[in-house]
Write an enzyme that holds these catalytic residues in place. Sequence first.
Site, PDB file in Angstrom:
ATOM      1  N   GLY A 195       0.787  -1.225   0.000  1.00 64.55           N
ATOM      2  CA  GLY A 195       0.000   0.000   0.000  1.00 64.55           C
ATOM      3  C   GLY A 195       0.819   1.276   0.000  1.00 64.55           C
ATOM      4  O   GLY A 195       0.260   2.375  -0.067  1.00 64.55           O
ATOM      5  N   SER A 262      -3.370   3.236   9.089  1.00 67.51           N
ATOM      6  CA  SER A 262      -3.220   3.234   7.631  1.00 67.51           C
ATOM      7  C   SER A 262      -4.221   2.301   6.951  1.00 67.51           C
ATOM      8  O   SER A 262      -4.075   2.003   5.753  1.00 67.51           O
ATOM      9  CB  SER A 262      -1.805   2.778   7.261  1.00 67.51           C
ATOM     10  OG  SER A 262      -1.579   1.454   7.745  1.00 67.51           O
ATOM     11  N   THR A 267      -1.989  -2.920   3.066  1.00 64.95           N
ATOM     12  CA  THR A 267      -2.440  -4.223   2.573  1.00 64.95           C
ATOM     13  C   THR A 267      -2.230  -5.330   3.599  1.00 64.95           C
ATOM     14  O   THR A 267      -1.410  -5.210   4.520  1.00 64.95           O
ATOM     15  CB  THR A 267      -1.694  -4.615   1.283  1.00 64.95           C
ATOM     16  OG1 THR A 267      -0.290  -4.771   1.594  1.00 64.95           O
ATOM     17  CG2 THR A 267      -1.861  -3.562   0.206  1.00 64.95           C
ATOM     18  N   ARG A 473       0.309  16.663   8.126  1.00 64.20           N
ATOM     19  CA  ARG A 473       1.715  16.852   7.760  1.00 64.20           C
ATOM     20  C   ARG A 473       1.866  17.527   6.411  1.00 64.20           C
ATOM     21  O   ARG A 473       2.768  18.353   6.208  1.00 64.20           O
ATOM     22  CB  ARG A 473       2.460  15.514   7.761  1.00 64.20           C
ATOM     23  CG  ARG A 473       3.952  15.682   7.525  1.00 64.20           C
ATOM     24  CD  ARG A 473       4.685  14.367   7.591  1.00 64.20           C
ATOM     25  NE  ARG A 473       4.285  13.471   6.525  1.00 64.20           N
ATOM     26  CZ  ARG A 473       4.777  12.245   6.358  1.00 64.20           C
ATOM     27  NH1 ARG A 473       5.651  11.774   7.217  1.00 64.20           N
ATOM     28  NH2 ARG A 473       4.380  11.484   5.357  1.00 64.20           N
ATOM     29  N   TYR A 535       2.934   6.483  21.418  1.00 64.42           N
ATOM     30  CA  TYR A 535       3.201   7.263  20.207  1.00 64.42           C
ATOM     31  C   TYR A 535       3.690   8.648  20.612  1.00 64.42           C
ATOM     32  O   TYR A 535       3.121   9.275  21.503  1.00 64.42           O
ATOM     33  CB  TYR A 535       1.908   7.457  19.430  1.00 64.42           C
ATOM     34  CG  TYR A 535       1.782   6.729  18.119  1.00 64.42           C
ATOM     35  CD1 TYR A 535       2.338   7.255  16.963  1.00 64.42           C
ATOM     36  CD2 TYR A 535       1.084   5.537  18.041  1.00 64.42           C
ATOM     37  CE1 TYR A 535       2.189   6.598  15.753  1.00 64.42           C
ATOM     38  CE2 TYR A 535       0.929   4.876  16.830  1.00 64.42           C
ATOM     39  CZ  TYR A 535       1.479   5.406  15.694  1.00 64.42           C
ATOM     40  OH  TYR A 535       1.340   4.767  14.507  1.00 64.42           O
TER      41      TYR A 535
END
Length: 633
Positions: A195, A262, A267, A473, A535
């Site tokens: 992907g 994502s 994928t 971003r 994160y």
Amino acid sequence: MSSSSSSAEQPAATGTGDGDVRLPAAGAPKFDPTVPRKITSAIPKQRQKLLKWNGWGYKDSRFLYQDGTIVFTGDRYPIGGKVSLPHFRDYVVQNFNVDLSDRREGVPVPNSFPPPVPCPEFLEAMERHGVECSQDGEDRLIRCHGQTLHDVHMLRTGTFKRIPDVVLFPTGHEQVVNIVRAANAHNVVLIPYGGGTSVSGSVSCPEDERRPIAALDTSQMNRLLWLDRQNLTACFEAGVVGQDLEREVRQLGYTVGHEPDSYEFSTLGGWVATRASGMKKNVYGNIEDLVVRVRMVTGAGGVLERGLAVPRVSCGPDFHHVVLGSEGTLGVVTEVVIKIRPLPAVRRYGSLVFPDFGAGVRCLREVARERLQPASIRLIDNEQFVFGQALKVPGGLLDGLGDRLKRAYLTRVKRVQLDRIAIATLLFEGHADQVKQQEAKIFAIAQRYGGFSAGSSNGEKGYILTFVIAYIRDLALEYSIVAESFETSVSWDRCESLCINVKSCVRKECAKHNIQHYLISCRVTQTYDAGACVYFYFGFNHAGFANPVHIYEEIENKARDEILASGGSISHHHGVGKIRSRWYPQSVSNVGVQLYKATKRELDPNNIFAAGNLIPPEPSADATSGASLKAKL
């Protein structure tokens, strides 16, 4: 370790040679009669028609400054439709000292590209085997990068020194076998491309590689081969995109439940190759928990797979874990048998307010200790709370939340400061009674740590905004701001101190570089019995700096050193790739490195899968042969 076995045992599908796949004649009624079938993907083969060539996501979805305010375009997301975001405009100006009248345009799509390294014999072999190829410059450029800050900044300001020489579009497992064998015969490097969402540099081409490089695009390998209602498993080809996979099984009454940030573009094969994690892993599991069986074509051209699609075996090391996390260095994942679950009866959101981040961490730890985690539970620090408030839509669900929280603090959580609070967002999925009980128990635990409910609508908005944050971003780069996220996993006893230490490290590094306008924030995104995933988000105004991406990488590297010193890992789910490979030996030990190298020699003796992830090869004076690179391993 490799073999030439096939997946002929029930319930594997068999090819007909005409692009269709049929179940074996002995297929029982438990298999859904509507499959196998080719999936019409939301993402076209020519990705650039729908997706940005030099940024994140859909072309019609972006943050845009116009008419004195910031808007989000398109109608794919709840904040879309050009709804004005005046709070976000004010936040950007005040916190990053940005002049919104000074927008920096990126370079246009190139009209010239590096000429491909010749590989006529390999291309002739591809034609014989019916593999579609493209040497179009734009097709090659699109597949030379992922989504690291370095990748996107390079696309916006210049070009890559090395891009693939050809793009391959196999349509099934047997074509991949033929591709790998031809690559060995003609000394061609293969880099699997799913992907394009990698944030580890895993799909970029090694700049000193002189052999022809082929990007093996798996997008045309996206069939649902079979679905077993009795055993709650399904077999997909590895190129299926997350949103397509989930849509297909939902139409049949099921869910996979794997939702990485994502999810819209990544994928199934990419999830396996990077040991991916999703936001709802508490109920459905990480990718290693979801996988029942994997087929991978190794670099030697053999097929590595476990025999039966059974729940567990005890017959030596589990070779699935050779494939999981291999990051395209050992072969190509072609098919995956994955667990599915019936669609949940109830889906409910929630949110909690804590007096500070530490109280929130201790609450999440207690929830994990009692094994009460809902499908998703995430804790954001005060910096991210303020940032999220900037994204609220006037008159929308979050409008006025700050005022309501102030009143709540005065009446219910006395002497607690609004500029210290932390917010947890919750997602519950399951049966109604189960969700109700879980919700009550978690809220009771939260009260012991000074927390209280802020309502379901705020939880829903916070959860959905996860898919929009990545678009920020691109806006930032237009106004001299470089920003990126990085993550880690850490034990509970070190979680809070790690967050404090890393933030302090980043602040000190910013001071050294004389960076005055920046953001460093964190959130706990996944929780486990023994620890959590954290994160970090870091960005700064680089006006006046000659090489901002290099400065960013220097600071992130210092932060990564601090993460390791504070007891964290080099990655929780982003993987190693190239940009974190320097810490790989420290993470797995020298014996672990030697074990990986031995596996590489066995499965890919000619170093056909030479992306350079995990352990990049040493620079070689002669990079034209697989043997010269193999020697470095």
